[in-house]
Design a protein around this motif. Structure first.
Motif, PDB file in Angstrom:
ATOM      1  N   ALA A   1       0.836  -1.209   0.000  1.00  0.00           N
ATOM      2  CA  ALA A   1       0.000   0.000   0.000  1.00  0.00           C
ATOM      3  C   ALA A   1       0.864   1.250   0.000  1.00  0.00           C
ATOM      4  O   ALA A   1       0.600   2.204  -0.755  1.00  0.00           O
ATOM      5  CB  ALA A   1      -0.935  -0.016   1.203  1.00  0.00           C
ATOM      6  N   ASP A   2       1.895   1.262   0.836  1.00  0.00           N
ATOM      7  CA  ASP A   2       2.814   2.410   0.873  1.00  0.00           C
ATOM      8  C   ASP A   2       3.507   2.597  -0.475  1.00  0.00           C
ATOM      9  O   ASP A   2       3.600   3.719  -0.994  1.00  0.00           O
ATOM     10  CB  ASP A   2       3.867   2.209   1.968  1.00  0.00           C
ATOM     11  N   GLU A   3       3.988   1.493  -1.038  1.00  0.00           N
ATOM     12  CA  GLU A   3       4.716   1.584  -2.303  1.00  0.00           C
ATOM     13  C   GLU A   3       3.800   2.033  -3.440  1.00  0.00           C
ATOM     14  O   GLU A   3       4.215   2.814  -4.308  1.00  0.00           O
ATOM     15  CB  GLU A   3       5.349   0.239  -2.657  1.00  0.00           C
ATOM     16  N   LEU A   4       2.566   1.566  -3.428  1.00  0.00           N
ATOM     17  CA  LEU A   4       1.650   1.954  -4.498  1.00  0.00           C
ATOM     18  C   LEU A   4       1.385   3.456  -4.470  1.00  0.00           C
ATOM     19  O   LEU A   4       1.427   4.115  -5.516  1.00  0.00           O
ATOM     20  CB  LEU A   4       0.334   1.185  -4.381  1.00  0.00           C
ATOM     21  N   ILE A   5       1.116   3.994  -3.301  1.00  0.00           N
ATOM     22  CA  ILE A   5       0.868   5.437  -3.197  1.00  0.00           C
ATOM     23  C   ILE A   5       2.093   6.220  -3.660  1.00  0.00           C
ATOM     24  O   ILE A   5       1.987   7.159  -4.466  1.00  0.00           O
ATOM     25  CB  ILE A   5       0.516   5.823  -1.747  1.00  0.00           C
ATOM     26  N   THR A   6       3.265   5.822  -3.198  1.00  0.00           N
ATOM     27  CA  THR A   6       4.500   6.549  -3.530  1.00  0.00           C
ATOM     28  C   THR A   6       4.873   6.413  -5.001  1.00  0.00           C
ATOM     29  O   THR A   6       5.110   7.406  -5.697  1.00  0.00           O
ATOM     30  CB  THR A   6       5.665   6.041  -2.659  1.00  0.00           C
ATOM     31  N   SER A   7       4.922   5.182  -5.480  1.00  0.00           N
ATOM     32  CA  SER A   7       5.360   4.938  -6.862  1.00  0.00           C
ATOM     33  C   SER A   7       4.361   5.457  -7.877  1.00  0.00           C
ATOM     34  O   SER A   7       4.739   6.003  -8.921  1.00  0.00           O
ATOM     35  CB  SER A   7       5.592   3.442  -7.080  1.00  0.00           C
TER      36      SER A   7
END
Length: 447
Positions: A429-435
């Motif tokens: 979830a964190d990576e999806l928002i950031t990337s």
């Protein structure tokens, strides 16, 4: 390119009425049995056109038969067929377009078009060619999916709906209802139970592209909005992403889906998956255009039906995807644009072509072509049902940014990490928002 739900509903009414009109004459208007629309400008001029597409064996055979039939329409035109499976096709086409070596007529996937039109002027504006008759297409469907900056750069090959393709014969044997309207918890419980009873069986057949669509569907159902906004921002919260990835993680652990390491061996060619062929998986969330290839590999006495995809109980939007099966475009580099456009016009509008092609690219987008294909008995009722269900339950129409292939790849890569157990739902979830935010900023800066 515009995106609106009103357009989708207009398509629903028009297409359902035309399909249900059944076996009325398919010889009306520009799509009639006469061949004037495809007549060459000069019968003495020898022309060679290249036509590129991907698909399964049924699509290849029908398209080759249509090409053969076109020899009677334009005997001076030779059409060289360039066809293959989906895997590797995208990169080939993008390389050819960049190098000016593409085929004259090209089958494209919707997510590539926004990226390609932003990079260059690759395609003929079909509005500029009187030899192409677009009157049989629903204008909203064309506007939503083929118009870029006022140009008609591509036309839909068919009307495609994301659906559940079900081996009813197997489902009945396994005690799985083929007529259920699944929500995310009920399908999880059914898949978990099936795999616990027999570890060789899984409920759902899905490669990473299908998993991507399932996650997008979840996000849209949770928010009631686009998962990527028109202003190049993320359309969901971390909480939404986390809930979606948590569901995927537990579904993978419970054996609801076949392990991604196995299913992705058949990416873009799920009909070749031995688990489907050997009837160890009863259901495939997929686009209606894949039904024929999935059906052909099974014994003739196996009954295939379709239903709606999974819809959350508390969905703010159905998330049901209705879009073109693919798109056809004519290359701006073609040395014979006039003849290429004439062939495409015949291929899309002529009743003889429609009777040959049937539903190999799902339900034809031109009304008279639908009627001709129905009259010829070439529309599978299960495909018709999938499209009708999709149209009557259509969700938000994806905007062009959401269809960008770079944007979709960001999500695909993270889904694969969760599916392989290389990222926790929280990390994903964190990576999806950031990337995704970073990629959207990058794309916006290029516009």
């Amino acid at each position: 390119m515009k995106r609106n739900k009103v357009g989708a509903l207009f398509v629903a009414v028009a297409l359902i009425l035309s399909i249900l009109s059944g076996c009325s004459s398919g010889n009306g208007g520009a799509a009639g049995s006469g061949h004037a629309s495809g007549a060459p400008s000069s019968a003495d001029e020898k022309v060679t056109l290249r036509f590129s597409w991907w698909g399964g064996e049924d699509r290849h055979a029908a398209t080759l038969a249509a090409i053969e039939a076109y020899k009677q329409v334009a005997p001076n035109v030779t059409i060289e067929a360039e066809y293959q499976g989906f895997d590797g096709y995208e990169q080939k086409i993008k390389t050819q377009l960049s190098g000016g070596t593409s085929a004259d007529i090209i089958q494209l996937d919707l997510p590539w078009l926004q990226e390609l039109t932003a990079k260059g002027d690759f395609f003929v504006d079909l509005k500029d060619h009187s030899d192409f008759d677009a009157s049989g297409f629903d204008p909203n469907f064309l506007s939503n999916f083929g118009m870029y900056e006022g140009k008609l750069v591509a036309v839909p090959t068919g009307v495609n709906a994301y659906c559940m393709i079900i081996n009813k014969t197997l489902a009945d044997k396994l005690g799985i209802p083929a007529d259920a309207q699944w929500d995310w918890e009920s399908i999880y419980e059914a898949g978990k139970k099936l795999h616990a009873e027999d570890s060789s069986k899984y409920l759902l057949l899905a490669d990473h592209a299908a998993l991507r669509q399932d996650i997008i569907t979840m996000l849209k159902q949770r928010t009631g909005n686009q998962w990527v906004n028109e202003d190049y921002t993320v359309g969901f919260s971390k909480e939404d992403a986390l809930a979606s990835f948590e569901w995927l993680h537990k579904a993978m652990e419970a054996g609801v889906y076949q392990p991604i390491g196995e299913s992705d061996l058949f990416f873009g060619k799920i009909d070749q998956n031995p688990k489907w062929i050997n009837q160890e998986i009863p259901m495939a969330p997929s686009m209606s255009s894949t039904l024929l290839s999935l059906k052909t590999v099974l014994p003739e006495d196996v009954e295939i039906v379709t239903g709606l995809p999974v819809i959350a109980k508390d969905a703010k939007d159905t998330g049901v995807l209705v879009r073109p099966s693919q798109l056809f475009a004519v290359s701006n580099k073609s040395k014979h644009q006039e003849e290429a456009v004439k062939f495409l016009n015949w291929f899309m509008n002529d009743s003889e072509a429609a009777a040959i092609l049937g539903d190999v690219r799902s339900v034809p987008p031109v009304k008279s072509a639908q009627e001709a294909a129905v009259a010829a008995g070439k529309i599978d009722p299960a495909i018709t049902n999938a499209v009708e269900l999709g149209l009557s339950h259509a969700g938000i129409v994806d905007n062009s940014i959401a269809n960008n292939s770079e944007v979709q790849k960001v999500l695909e890569d993270i889904i694969q990490k969760v599916s392989y157990g290389k990222a926790t739902p929280e990390q994903a979830a964190d990576e999806l928002i950031t990337s995704l935010s970073s990629k959207l900023d990058e794309i916006k800066a290029r516009q």
